[in-house]
Design an enzyme around this catalytic site. Structure first.
Site, short mmCIF file in Angstrom:
data_model
loop_
_atom_site.label_atom_id
_atom_site.label_comp_id
_atom_site.label_asym_id
_atom_site.label_seq_id
_atom_site.Cartn_x
_atom_site.Cartn_y
_atom_site.Cartn_z
N GLN A 172 0.81 -1.20 0.04
CA GLN A 172 -0.18 0.08 0.07
C GLN A 172 0.85 1.36 0.20
O GLN A 172 0.39 2.14 -0.52
CB GLN A 172 -1.34 0.41 1.28
CG GLN A 172 -1.48 1.06 1.15
CD GLN A 172 -2.76 0.97 1.74
OE1 GLN A 172 -2.82 0.15 2.81
NE2 GLN A 172 -3.52 2.31 2.03
N ALA A 173 2.08 1.12 0.84
CA ALA A 173 2.74 2.94 0.67
C ALA A 173 3.55 2.73 -0.49
O ALA A 173 3.63 3.97 -0.70
CB ALA A 173 3.94 2.58 1.90
N GLU B 7 -2.89 -7.97 -1.80
CA GLU B 7 -4.53 -7.56 -1.94
C GLU B 7 -4.90 -6.45 -2.50
O GLU B 7 -4.44 -5.45 -3.27
CB GLU B 7 -5.20 -7.10 -0.83
CG GLU B 7 -4.62 -6.13 0.39
CD GLU B 7 -5.71 -5.30 -0.08
OE1 GLU B 7 -6.43 -5.01 0.25
OE2 GLU B 7 -4.73 -3.77 0.14
N SER C 34 6.79 0.00 2.22
CA SER C 34 7.83 0.23 3.86
C SER C 34 8.21 -0.48 4.34
O SER C 34 8.01 -1.84 4.14
CB SER C 34 5.65 0.77 4.29
OG SER C 34 4.84 -0.85 4.24
N GLY D 222 4.64 -3.22 6.73
CA GLY D 222 3.82 -4.02 6.01
C GLY D 222 4.18 -5.21 6.30
O GLY D 222 4.95 -4.88 6.20
N THR E 172 3.30 -6.92 2.71
CA THR E 172 3.46 -6.64 1.52
C THR E 172 4.69 -5.95 1.44
O THR E 172 5.83 -6.26 0.79
CB THR E 172 2.43 -6.12 0.55
OG1 THR E 172 1.67 -7.23 1.28
CG2 THR E 172 3.14 -6.39 -0.73
N GLY E 173 4.55 -4.77 2.33
CA GLY E 173 6.27 -3.44 1.71
C GLY E 173 6.98 -4.25 2.70
O GLY E 173 8.27 -4.71 2.14
N THR F 15 0.86 1.88 12.63
CA THR F 15 -0.63 1.85 11.92
C THR F 15 -0.51 0.27 12.13
O THR F 15 -1.42 -0.37 11.97
CB THR F 15 0.18 1.55 10.61
OG1 THR F 15 1.01 0.58 10.02
CG2 THR F 15 -0.33 3.11 9.98
N GLU G 257 25.95 6.31 -9.90
CA GLU G 257 26.64 7.84 -8.82
C GLU G 257 26.41 7.68 -7.59
O GLU G 257 27.72 8.07 -7.06
CB GLU G 257 27.07 8.86 -10.04
CG GLU G 257 27.59 9.45 -10.42
CD GLU G 257 27.51 10.74 -11.20
OE1 GLU G 257 27.90 11.76 -11.31
OE2 GLU G 257 26.77 10.37 -12.33
#
Length: 451
Positions: A11-12, A71, A140, A143, A145-146, A179, A254
């Site tokens: 989501q993030a 999701e 993120s 989370g 998933t993150g 969260t 770089e």
């Protein structure tokens, strides 16, 4: 051509992706349907923005990006939103089942069902590139998933595209605003897994961004849209040199060369100035010296830590807009006279400077004012270890009681992974500590010899 593929996870990642691509389109004059009225040469393909957009035969510009979430709801908003025609439907990948804030679900159970599809889509994007230079991954730490899916993806990208650079833009869990309860677990597991696969990771701390929105933009209750637009500006500043004809940092590699002295110490601190609301900007014109000074204020940093307690290993100033080298040199000279900024003794106090003559663009109707010049400072400082220390402390509090661990073990993880990850983080803190220690030994005998 030096293309760069963006991957937005969870989501993030997806919502920051929305903010970034909205801004890129404005900066390059690309309409939400991908048409670019100003670009007369169809299929020219040698313009600088082609590092981020590919052009179809019909003259449509498509972002070189993949959006992944386990999701569907967040990506469904992209599918129905303003920019729905910009992305190829295959670039928006969703699963059916959430990772439920659980690293193990994102990395093992649910993640493995979708990873091959994602890599397949990334491969398709990579095949369109003539000289892919690398990936930037947005996610993120907190989370499921993150954290979980990103670390799985980074491992697989290292296998498939060994030598390509991988940059991360990671949302660090805010010290106060949380969260999920298990954020410390997810963060430490994902950092441990991705540490050896990531070349450079820009961390963004939600709370720091909240404070900037409150203090500088007078937004009492900032929403994620406010935060993401500000993050979008920062990401845009970092990538501007890749998208416009600039003279510096024209390449992803770089960044590493200039900011990462040791492979593990690859977490630069980003600072952006000026963050100013339209009402205020109407009355004041900010000089190069003022915005440069603002970069050394902890209040403008993207991560809460105090560089005055640490030492700088490297420092990069990326200016954009109406800026001339003479002003920059004067501003830097002033800063060097201030003793608050300490460099490690093994590093020359060089500031690497990039100037991009394209002034910053703002989203119409957004909070940020249109300014003539802006600067983004990327510095590698030992103070960032404070951020890890905070996270490790929270991890320890929960892990001492083995709280919530059964959710992870139930998804096929082993408890040993927790302690292994925690040990790696302790080593990372130690690395930062050792880098900042002065190299005292061996100075006695050198004094007599003049070279």
């Amino acid at each position: 051509m030096r293309e760069c593929i963006s991957i937005h996870v969870g989501q993030a990642g997806v919502q920051i992706g929305n903010a970034c691509w909205e801004l890129y389109c404005l900066e390059h004059g690309i309409q939400p349907d991908g048409q670019m009225p100003s670009d007369k040469t169809i299929g020219g393909g040698d313009d600088s923005f082609n590092t981020f957009f590919s052009e179809t035969g019909a003259g449509k510009h498509v972002p070189r990006a993949v959006f992944v979430d386990l999701e569907p709801t967040v990506i469904d908003e992209v599918r129905t939103g303003t920019y729905r025609q910009l992305f190829h439907p295959e670039q928006l990948i969703t699963g059916k089942e959430d990772a439920a804030n659980n690293y193990a679900r994102g990395h093992y159970t649910i993640g493995k069902e979708i990873i091959d599809l994602v890599l397949d889509r990334i491969r398709k994007l990579a095949d369109q590139c003539t000289g892919l230079q690398g990936f930037s991954v947005f996610h993120s730490f907190g989370g499921g998933t993150g954290s979980g899916f990103t670390s799985l993806l980074m491992e697989r990208l290292s296998v498939d595209y060994g030598k390509k650079s991988k940059l991360e833009f990671s949302i660090y869990p805010a010290p106060q605003v949380s969260t999920a309860v298990v954020e410390p677990y997810n963060s430490i597991l994902t950092t441990h897994t991705t540490l050896e696969h990531s070349d450079c990771a820009f961390m963004v701390d939600n709370e720091a961004i909240y404070d900037i929105c409150r203090r500088n933009l007078d937004i009492e209750r900032p929403t994620y849209t406010n935060l993401n637009r500000l993050i979008g500006q920062i990401v845009s500043s970092i990538t501007a040199s890749l998208r416009f004809d600039g003279a510096l940092n024209v390449d992803l590699t770089e960044f590493q060369t200039n900011l990462v002295p040791y492979p593990r110490a690859h977490f630069p601190l980003a600072t952006y100035a000026p963050v100013i609301s339209a009402e205020k900007a109407y009355h004041e014109q900010l000089s190069v010296a003022e915005i440069t000074n603002a970069c050394f204020e902890p209040a403008n940093q993207m991560v809460k830590c105090d560089p005055r307690h640490g030492k700088y290993m490297a420092c990069c100033l990326l200016y954009r807009g109406d800026v001339v080298p003479k002003d920059v040199n004067a501003a830097i000279a002033t800063i060097k006279t201030k003793r608050t900024i300490q460099f490690v003794d093994w590093c020359p106090t060089g500031f690497k400077v990039g100037i991009n003559y394209e002034p910053p663009t703002v989203v119409p109707g957004g909070d940020l004012a249109k300014v003539q010049r802006a600067v983004c400072m990327l510095s590698n400082t030992t103070a960032i270890a404070e951020a890890w220390a905070r996270l490790d402390h929270k991890f320890d509090l929960m892990y001492a009681k083995r709280a919530f661990v059964h959710w992870y073990v139930g998804e096929g993880m082993e408890e040993g992974e927790f302690s292994e990850a925690r040990e790696d983080m302790a080593a990372l803190e130690k690395d930062y500590e050792e880098v900042g220690v002065d190299s005292v030994e061996g100075e006695g005998e050198e004094e007599g010899e003049e070279y």
